[in-house]
Design a protein around this motif. Sequence first.
Motif, PDB file in Angstrom:
ATOM      1  N   PRO A  41       0.835  -1.207   0.000  1.00 37.81           N
ATOM      2  CA  PRO A  41       0.000   0.000   0.000  1.00 37.81           C
ATOM      3  C   PRO A  41       0.866   1.252   0.000  1.00 37.81           C
ATOM      4  O   PRO A  41       1.998   1.235   0.497  1.00 37.81           O
ATOM      5  N   GLU A  42       0.346   2.353  -0.556  1.00 43.14           N
ATOM      6  CA  GLU A  42       1.136   3.579  -0.703  1.00 43.14           C
ATOM      7  C   GLU A  42       1.659   4.113   0.629  1.00 43.14           C
ATOM      8  O   GLU A  42       2.790   4.581   0.722  1.00 43.14           O
ATOM      9  N   ASP A  43       0.838   4.054   1.677  1.00 38.08           N
ATOM     10  CA  ASP A  43       1.278   4.630   2.945  1.00 38.08           C
ATOM     11  C   ASP A  43       2.359   3.789   3.627  1.00 38.08           C
ATOM     12  O   ASP A  43       2.944   4.204   4.624  1.00 38.08           O
ATOM     13  N   MET A  44       2.648   2.588   3.072  1.00 37.53           N
ATOM     14  CA  MET A  44       3.718   1.743   3.610  1.00 37.53           C
ATOM     15  C   MET A  44       5.059   1.997   2.931  1.00 37.53           C
ATOM     16  O   MET A  44       6.090   1.499   3.387  1.00 37.53           O
ATOM     17  N   LEU A  45       5.068   2.775   1.835  1.00 36.18           N
ATOM     18  CA  LEU A  45       6.318   2.985   1.102  1.00 36.18           C
ATOM     19  C   LEU A  45       7.436   3.567   1.970  1.00 36.18           C
ATOM     20  O   LEU A  45       8.591   3.116   1.885  1.00 36.18           O
ATOM     21  N   PRO A  46       7.166   4.576   2.802  1.00 35.61           N
ATOM     22  CA  PRO A  46       8.270   5.102   3.613  1.00 35.61           C
ATOM     23  C   PRO A  46       8.935   4.050   4.496  1.00 35.61           C
ATOM     24  O   PRO A  46      10.164   3.926   4.514  1.00 35.61           O
ATOM     25  N   ILE A  47       8.156   3.265   5.242  1.00 36.64           N
ATOM     26  CA  ILE A  47       8.743   2.297   6.159  1.00 36.64           C
ATOM     27  C   ILE A  47       9.429   1.158   5.409  1.00 36.64           C
ATOM     28  O   ILE A  47      10.418   0.584   5.899  1.00 36.64           O
ATOM     29  N   LEU A  48       8.952   0.822   4.207  1.00 36.26           N
ATOM     30  CA  LEU A  48       9.602  -0.223   3.414  1.00 36.26           C
ATOM     31  C   LEU A  48      10.969   0.222   2.914  1.00 36.26           C
ATOM     32  O   LEU A  48      11.806  -0.613   2.557  1.00 36.26           O
ATOM     33  N   ASN A  49      11.204   1.542   2.903  1.00 30.93           N
ATOM     34  CA  ASN A  49      12.491   2.074   2.462  1.00 30.93           C
ATOM     35  C   ASN A  49      13.455   2.351   3.616  1.00 30.93           C
ATOM     36  O   ASN A  49      14.491   2.979   3.412  1.00 30.93           O
ATOM     37  N   ILE A  50      13.157   1.870   4.790  1.00 35.69           N
ATOM     38  CA  ILE A  50      13.989   2.198   5.947  1.00 35.69           C
ATOM     39  C   ILE A  50      15.371   1.538   5.869  1.00 35.69           C
ATOM     40  O   ILE A  50      16.298   1.932   6.590  1.00 35.69           O
ATOM     41  N   ALA A  51      15.536   0.548   4.999  1.00 32.44           N
ATOM     42  CA  ALA A  51      16.837  -0.106   4.853  1.00 32.44           C
ATOM     43  C   ALA A  51      17.934   0.893   4.517  1.00 32.44           C
ATOM     44  O   ALA A  51      19.048   0.828   5.063  1.00 32.44           O
ATOM     45  N   GLY A  52      17.628   1.844   3.621  1.00 27.38           N
ATOM     46  CA  GLY A  52      18.645   2.818   3.212  1.00 27.38           C
ATOM     47  C   GLY A  52      19.163   3.648   4.366  1.00 27.38           C
ATOM     48  O   GLY A  52      20.381   3.702   4.608  1.00 27.38           O
TER      49      GLY A  52
END
Length: 439
Positions: free
Chosen positions: A45-56
């Motif tokens: 879902p769109e609102d999950m994109l930020p947390i899915l990018n926390i690896a960087g």
Amino acid sequence: MDLFKKPTLSFWQIFNMNVGFLGIQFSFGLQQTAINPVFLFLGAPEDMLPILNIAGPVTGLVVQPIIGAISDKTWSPRWGRRKPFFLIGAIIGSLCLFAFPLSPALWFAVGLLWILDVGNNMAMEPYRAFVGDKLPEKQLSLGYQMQSLFVGAGIVLANASIFLFQDWFGGDTSIEVAGTIPKWLYYSFFIGSVLSVGTILWSVIKTPEIPPSYEELKEINSHKSLPFIERFKMPFIEISNAVKEMPKFMWKLSIVYLFQWYALFVYWQYITPLFMKTMGFDLSSAAAQSAKMSTTYNIATVVVALMLVPLTLKYGGKKIYAASLLGTGLALLSIPYITDPVYVLFPMVFFGIGWAAMMGIPYTMVSKIVPQERRGVYMGILNMMIVIPMGIETLTFGMIYKNLLGANAINAIIFAGIFFIISALLALRLNVSKEEERD
């Protein structure tokens, strides 16, 4: 103060030294433009994109300063000081890029992103220090703006490959299967896998490292003689001491970076959803349009990167940097109001000028004021100033997007534009004190 006089290098020596950035930035280009669409293809879902990018942010925060501190205490007559680290990082990144489009599920792709970011960060930080190690102060601006050129070129190739392969091999996007990654997206990742290692090898083979001075070698050998537990603790001690003794200029720069990099992460995550809203595109077409946007601004980066060298010498890095950030902010504020897929490319020229400045000018300014023997750890700390805002964004912007911005990608891009303008105003405070100037 540098411990010895460094030789002046030719244009092509500086060029060869920076070729490896092409492969590293091809990988980062895919992260900027293709990773989030991949997550969306796999059902995020769109609102999950930020947390899915926390690896960087997390890997950048941990890996870069530690690798920087370790590389400061490393020397091999055969392999050098920085080269082993960015070569190993490139190999890790290459393997992950090859596997990424084959991801069978969202959790697998997210896990690969973590490993990919470890490899990219392992390659990135020693490379920044490598350029500073090699060049005399009068050539630092050219060296880091040459990096900007390759940053732009790598991302141009990455993003151009995305929309070209979609055009050539995409077929009818309406028949793409939900929960799977379209085959046309595979090719960009496979090319990146080859470039990641190939371009780094070019620079490794073409550019010898400067051997450490007698004093540096003595300190390196002393470090090697320590018990393992002491050597294990040393990078953390080095980072802690470097932060305590960090020049005031870098603290001021950290505030600029807070707004600048928070805004950049918002832009990269929400430009694709923006085009689904403003232009009515499906996900594949929106991903291709965002790749065109990235290609446009990185072409501008390639064109202007070296032009910024005489401008910064004439007007000062601070003024050119601030003006570039302002132009980037105004570009982002205009994008949501342009609904033509061709006209929306024009603001990206200003974005590209800003990207060229961001990727070169701060590194030049910092490299001039930090000591040679601690350049690796300070370049790692400079990267911490990048990834901490990104980490804050991944943890906070999902809630901001959902609760304050109405889950509307238009508002997200406007938000990013305002943050860029704030960063431009803060950049005007970037003055180097007399005590921080080095001979």
